[in-house]
Write an enzyme that holds these catalytic residues in place. Structure first.
Site, PDB file in Angstrom:
ATOM      1  N   LYS A  54      41.572  30.294  36.839  1.00 36.94           N
ATOM      2  CA  LYS A  54      42.449  30.835  35.797  1.00 36.94           C
ATOM      3  C   LYS A  54      43.713  29.989  35.677  1.00 36.94           C
ATOM      4  O   LYS A  54      44.155  29.670  34.574  1.00 36.94           O
ATOM      5  CB  LYS A  54      42.796  32.296  36.119  1.00 36.94           C
ATOM      6  CG  LYS A  54      41.617  33.239  35.883  1.00 36.94           C
ATOM      7  CD  LYS A  54      41.834  34.630  36.472  1.00 36.94           C
ATOM      8  CE  LYS A  54      40.547  35.447  36.325  1.00 36.94           C
ATOM      9  NZ  LYS A  54      40.616  36.759  36.973  1.00 36.94           N
ATOM     10  N   GLN A  98      44.785  40.220  40.451  1.00 36.51           N
ATOM     11  CA  GLN A  98      43.359  40.003  40.754  1.00 36.51           C
ATOM     12  C   GLN A  98      42.803  41.165  41.586  1.00 36.51           C
ATOM     13  O   GLN A  98      43.380  41.539  42.599  1.00 36.51           O
ATOM     14  CB  GLN A  98      43.190  38.664  41.507  1.00 36.51           C
ATOM     15  CG  GLN A  98      41.762  38.285  41.791  1.00 36.51           C
ATOM     16  CD  GLN A  98      40.953  37.975  40.528  1.00 36.51           C
ATOM     17  OE1 GLN A  98      41.423  37.275  39.636  1.00 36.51           O
ATOM     18  NE2 GLN A  98      39.757  38.510  40.448  1.00 36.51           N
ATOM     19  N   ASP A 121      44.747  41.510  30.903  1.00 35.70           N
ATOM     20  CA  ASP A 121      43.412  41.909  31.358  1.00 35.70           C
ATOM     21  C   ASP A 121      42.889  43.090  30.537  1.00 35.70           C
ATOM     22  O   ASP A 121      41.686  43.369  30.555  1.00 35.70           O
ATOM     23  CB  ASP A 121      43.480  42.342  32.836  1.00 35.70           C
ATOM     24  CG  ASP A 121      42.802  41.356  33.770  1.00 35.70           C
ATOM     25  OD1 ASP A 121      42.031  40.509  33.281  1.00 35.70           O
ATOM     26  OD2 ASP A 121      43.034  41.450  34.985  1.00 35.70           O
TER      27      ASP A 121
END
Ligand code: NDP
Length: 296
Positions: A54, A98, A121
């Site tokens: 990422k 995460q 997200d």
């Protein structure tokens, strides 16, 4: 094999190139680059690989990457304090924590603490509600990437019959809502679904997000169906001691019946990261009142 292979790697490269052009326009107009903060707690090797990819994709698109690596024994209060700091940091347009988090930390509490307008997200309940009610917000990256692949393969999805296997908040539910938004007739299947093969056989579009290696077989499919395989399962390879990645769909049998199918790897996975970068650009543009020309 009769199916067209849907090349997610190529689609993601095109999307990322479009994003890079828009990032340059944004930077020229505003004097800053969009910024993505990624927080990793602990040493989980798979999570570390995702965070690295990422960060790399963010920088390649011309954006700022802020990586925060915290030890596995970080307390919930410490992580919430970092989220508060990132929420208030004007250089940060997107925040990603995460998952999974260590057991002492309540993931729902952390996700809910992220400013919904920086929640790239798309996991915050406010963004889930926006998606459900058709308001602009952030859509989870994996299902959004699947939708892009379906649109590019099939054109209009209107009127098509779609079966989504899996009902998680991260993939299955938002996928079903996105397909509904594109006017598909949607069925959501899960572990209690009775006679799953018969249900799948009615679908023009099948999205498998189950987490069970090669579960969906070719003889479950309607001939010509478009199959999106979200699954990432590590199984024993043909060589002893080696593992390989397979999806939730049995590619060998399904590719003889489907009209089009995503491979694993090289299908949905690359689109997920490209969509994260896209969401970060969209966040920056919204925050600065900048109009995007493409990649939106
Ligand atoms: P979850 O484990 O959260 O959800 C799995 C879903 O599958 C559940 O709704 C479950 O039903 C359903 N299910 C389990 N067994 C069966 C069965 N035998 N028949 C029908 N349905 C079943 O997984 P995620 O949604 O997070 O992920 C799904 C897969 O996608 C995983 O392989 C994951 O690794 C992969 N993934 C890939 C990403 C990518 O970038 N490519 C990103 C995210 C995930 P129930 O609710 O009843 O338990």
């Amino acid at each position: 094999m009769t199916a067209t292979i849907i090349d997610g790697k190529a689609a993601a490269a095109t999307l990322r190139a479009d994003i890079a052009v828009e990032v340059a326009r944004f930077a020229a107009a505003t004097g800053r680059s969009p910024g993505l903060a990624v927080v990793l707690v602990g040493e989980d090797p798979a999570s570390a690989v995702y965070v690295r990819s990422k960060g790399k994709a963010t920088v390649e698109a011309g954006m700022e990457s802020f990586e925060h690596r915290l030890p596995a024994d970080t307390s919930e209060a410490e992580l919430l304090a970092l989220v508060d700091t990132l929420n208030g940091d004007p250089a940060v347009d997107g925040i990603l924590v995460q998952l999974p988090l260590p057991p002492q930390i309540d993931a729902d509490k952390v996700i809910t603490r992220i400013d919904p307008d920086k929640d790239v997200d798309g996991f915050h309940p406010v963004n889930a509600g926006r998606l459900a009610t058709g308001l602009p917000g952030f859509v989870p990256c994996t299902p959004y990437g699947c939708l892009m692949l379906l649109r590019s393969q099939l054109g209009s999805l209107s009127g098509k019959s779609a079966v989504v296997i899996g009902r998680s908040n991260i993939v299955g539910k938002p996928m079903a809502l996105l397909l509904l938004g594109d006017s598909c007739t949607v069925t959501i299947a899960h572990s209690r679904t009775v006679d799953l093969p018969a249900i799948v056989r009615q679908a023009d579009i099948v999205v498998a997000a189950v987490g069970r290696a090669e579960m969906v077989k070719g003889d479950w499919l309607k001939p010509g169906a478009c199959v999106i395989d979200v699954g990432i399962n590590r199984v024993e390879g043909s060589e002893r001691g080696k593992t390989k990645l397979v999806g939730d769909v049995d590619f060998a049998s399904a590719s003889g019946v489907a009209g089009a199918i995503t491979p694993v790897p090289g299908g949905v996975g690359p689109m997920t990261i490209a969509c994260l970068i896209r969401n970060t650009l969209v966040s920056a543009a919204r925050r600065d009142g900048f109009t995007l020309e493409s990649a939106s």
